[in-house]
Design a protein around this motif. Sequence first.
Motif, PDB file in Angstrom:
ATOM      1  N   LYS A 213     -29.317  39.977 -27.215  1.00  8.90           N
ATOM      2  CA  LYS A 213     -28.311  39.035 -27.739  1.00  8.90           C
ATOM      3  C   LYS A 213     -27.939  39.416 -29.168  1.00  8.90           C
ATOM      4  CE  LYS A 213     -27.954  34.588 -25.642  1.00  8.90           C
ATOM      5  NZ  LYS A 213     -28.926  34.293 -24.578  1.00  8.90           N
TER       6      LYS A 213
ATOM      7  N   LEU B 162     -25.289  38.229 -32.386  1.00  7.46           N
ATOM      8  CA  LEU B 162     -24.347  37.238 -32.938  1.00  7.46           C
ATOM      9  C   LEU B 162     -23.328  37.955 -33.818  1.00  7.46           C
ATOM     10  CD1 LEU B 162     -23.374  34.344 -33.624  1.00  7.46           C
ATOM     11  CD2 LEU B 162     -25.142  34.283 -35.408  1.00  7.46           C
TER      12      LEU B 162
ATOM     13  N   SER C 212     -18.890  37.854 -35.354  1.00  7.02           N
ATOM     14  CA  SER C 212     -17.650  37.080 -35.513  1.00  7.02           C
ATOM     15  C   SER C 212     -16.469  38.035 -35.567  1.00  7.02           C
ATOM     16  CB  SER C 212     -17.708  36.219 -36.772  1.00  7.02           C
ATOM     17  OG  SER C 212     -18.232  36.946 -37.855  1.00  7.02           O
TER      18      SER C 212
ATOM     19  N   GLU D 136     -20.485  45.454 -26.715  1.00  6.12           N
ATOM     20  CA  GLU D 136     -20.350  45.061 -25.304  1.00  6.12           C
ATOM     21  C   GLU D 136     -20.400  46.288 -24.405  1.00  6.12           C
ATOM     22  OE1 GLU D 136     -16.837  42.596 -25.564  1.00  6.12           O
ATOM     23  OE2 GLU D 136     -18.063  40.779 -25.857  1.00  6.12           O
TER      24      GLU D 136
ATOM     25  N   ASP E 256     -25.352  41.513 -25.087  1.00  4.51           N
ATOM     26  CA  ASP E 256     -24.872  40.180 -24.748  1.00  4.51           C
ATOM     27  C   ASP E 256     -24.399  39.563 -26.066  1.00  4.51           C
ATOM     28  OD1 ASP E 256     -24.503  37.615 -23.934  1.00  4.51           O
ATOM     29  OD2 ASP E 256     -26.593  37.236 -23.384  1.00  4.51           O
TER      30      ASP E 256
ATOM     31  N   ILE F  98     -22.587  37.083 -28.607  1.00  7.89           N
ATOM     32  CA  ILE F  98     -22.014  35.765 -28.896  1.00  7.89           C
ATOM     33  C   ILE F  98     -20.987  36.024 -29.993  1.00  7.89           C
ATOM     34  CG2 ILE F  98     -22.482  33.420 -29.710  1.00  7.89           C
ATOM     35  CD1 ILE F  98     -25.520  34.098 -29.103  1.00  7.89           C
TER      36      ILE F  98
ATOM     37  N   ILE G  47     -17.985  34.806 -32.229  1.00  2.45           N
ATOM     38  CA  ILE G  47     -17.273  33.625 -32.728  1.00  2.45           C
ATOM     39  C   ILE G  47     -15.901  34.056 -33.216  1.00  2.45           C
ATOM     40  CG2 ILE G  47     -17.291  31.777 -34.448  1.00  2.45           C
ATOM     41  CD1 ILE G  47     -20.351  32.038 -34.493  1.00  2.45           C
TER      42      ILE G  47
ATOM     43  N   GLU H 179     -20.970  28.240 -38.857  1.00  2.00           N
ATOM     44  CA  GLU H 179     -21.167  28.494 -37.422  1.00  2.00           C
ATOM     45  C   GLU H 179     -22.382  29.394 -37.200  1.00  2.00           C
ATOM     46  OE1 GLU H 179     -18.300  28.160 -38.790  1.00  2.00           O
ATOM     47  OE2 GLU H 179     -16.840  27.296 -37.403  1.00  2.00           O
ATOM     48  N   TYR H 180     -22.520  30.406 -38.057  1.00  2.00           N
ATOM     49  CA  TYR H 180     -23.700  31.271 -37.933  1.00  2.00           C
ATOM     50  C   TYR H 180     -24.971  30.419 -38.066  1.00  2.00           C
ATOM     51  CZ  TYR H 180     -21.702  36.068 -37.912  1.00  2.00           C
ATOM     52  OH  TYR H 180     -21.069  37.251 -37.578  1.00  2.00           O
TER      53      TYR H 180
ATOM     54  N   VAL I 227     -25.582  28.368 -34.849  1.00  2.00           N
ATOM     55  CA  VAL I 227     -26.040  29.175 -33.708  1.00  2.00           C
ATOM     56  C   VAL I 227     -27.484  29.644 -33.929  1.00  2.00           C
ATOM     57  CG1 VAL I 227     -25.649  31.328 -32.435  1.00  2.00           C
ATOM     58  CG2 VAL I 227     -23.693  29.922 -33.116  1.00  2.00           C
TER      59      VAL I 227
ATOM     60  N   ASP J 120     -31.000  28.649 -31.781  1.00  2.06           N
ATOM     61  CA  ASP J 120     -31.672  29.737 -31.052  1.00  2.06           C
ATOM     62  C   ASP J 120     -33.183  29.659 -31.317  1.00  2.06           C
ATOM     63  OD1 ASP J 120     -31.940  32.139 -29.560  1.00  2.06           O
ATOM     64  OD2 ASP J 120     -31.906  33.326 -31.407  1.00  2.06           O
TER      65      ASP J 120
ATOM     66  N   ILE K 244     -31.702  35.973 -30.224  1.00  4.54           N
ATOM     67  CA  ILE K 244     -30.732  36.809 -30.936  1.00  4.54           C
ATOM     68  C   ILE K 244     -31.491  37.879 -31.717  1.00  4.54           C
ATOM     69  CG2 ILE K 244     -28.984  36.816 -32.780  1.00  4.54           C
ATOM     70  CD1 ILE K 244     -28.276  33.921 -31.834  1.00  4.54           C
TER      71      ILE K 244
END
Length: 397
Positions: free
Chosen positions: A80, A82, A84, A98, A103, A105, A107, A119-120, A123, A127, A132
């Motif tokens: 995972k 994270l 943006s 990707e 995987d 996430i 934003i 937002e970070y 998330v 978690d 992540i």
Amino acid sequence: MFDNPIFIPGPTNVPEAIRRAMNVPMEDQRSPKFPELTLPLFADLKKVFKTETGQVFMFPGSGTGGWEAAITNTLSPGDKVLASRFGQFSHLWIDLCERQGMDVIAIDVDWGEGVPLEEYARVLEDDKNHEIKAVLACQNETATGVTSDIAGVRKVMDDAGHPAMLYVDGVSSIASIDFRMDEWGVDLAVSGSQKGFMMPTGLAIVGVSQKALEASKSAKCNRCFFSFDDMIKTNKDGYFPYTPATTQFYGLRAALDMLLAEGLDNVFARHNRMAEGVRRAVIDGWGFKLAAKEPKWYSDTVSAIYVPEGFDAAQVISIAYQRYGLSYGAGLTKVAGKVFRIGHLGLISEIQLLSGIAGAEMAMRDIGIPVEAGSGVAAAEEHYRQMAAPIAVAAAS
Ligand SMILES: *Cc1c(COP(=O)(O)O)cnc(C)c1O
């Protein structure tokens, strides 16, 4: 055609000293003398990345290669991540992750803003099982001229007590905008030769923390050309696992000498001074908007400029090139046709930028965009005059 400077945000104009330094005969990259060139490069790159505990690698490649090296050496498919997305470059790094099977996430943020710290934080706090593994941040989004707060990303990771590694795209910021690898706890820092290092394209430069080197031992992505491991084995003695870009190393030597002689803080201040002149031209002179929505996002290496509604920014670029032999950066994907970009990274002077501003005015007027001749130039001039060295007082005779 005239040999005008280019006003694109990479490659930059290559200073004459760097071009000359690369004009050397080919040499044996396995000679006993070669490490005299390479070992000091590693040491000096660490000064630019501001890391004492990390290691810096040089791969033949561009910034994109640096992204790939950072991801494939330290992560496994399915991990995972994270991230943006607020411009073409932050988008492309996500795309690379990707394609490597991560995987992600991702934003989505309005283009014109940067890494969304709140937002970070949310998330990362959610978690709880620490799934992540990587947090990505594009320090300077070259598509929109937006600089993000990397110290702030580190802080939200620490506040959440999250052990993920921090990956920073510093391709258009390192060596031109403040960057502190150790202090900000950056685990992977990516750069390339043709931006802040003022060189031709050809080197991907990647800073790696001890934590990331440790992670690379169990990471399962395939890598060969970009293997940290292979580099480590040979780099320690000043050699490389395959033919290195020898000529580039001479350019890098000259670039590092210039950067360190000027002093990094002075380099950053100079970029701020040059950038602010362009911003004055855009905002005060022309009355236009930057893509960067607020001053806190303003980039000192590139300005993305909105042309007024109803006009095509791509036409400004094409007219400037055809009629005046000038190159500006295009608007990419979402902002194609809406913005054009003036790059002000690397070694570019006030006078060169005034000519870039003037050329943009001419091209805009050519297609009917309502800007007053000289308005941007005048606004930038005032800033540059104010910020220039004080006038020396003539000694009394
Ligand atoms: C230029 C750039 C890249 C891509 O580098 P290439 O050298 O074109 O592969 C990545 N990120 C940012 C922020 C850039 O400005």
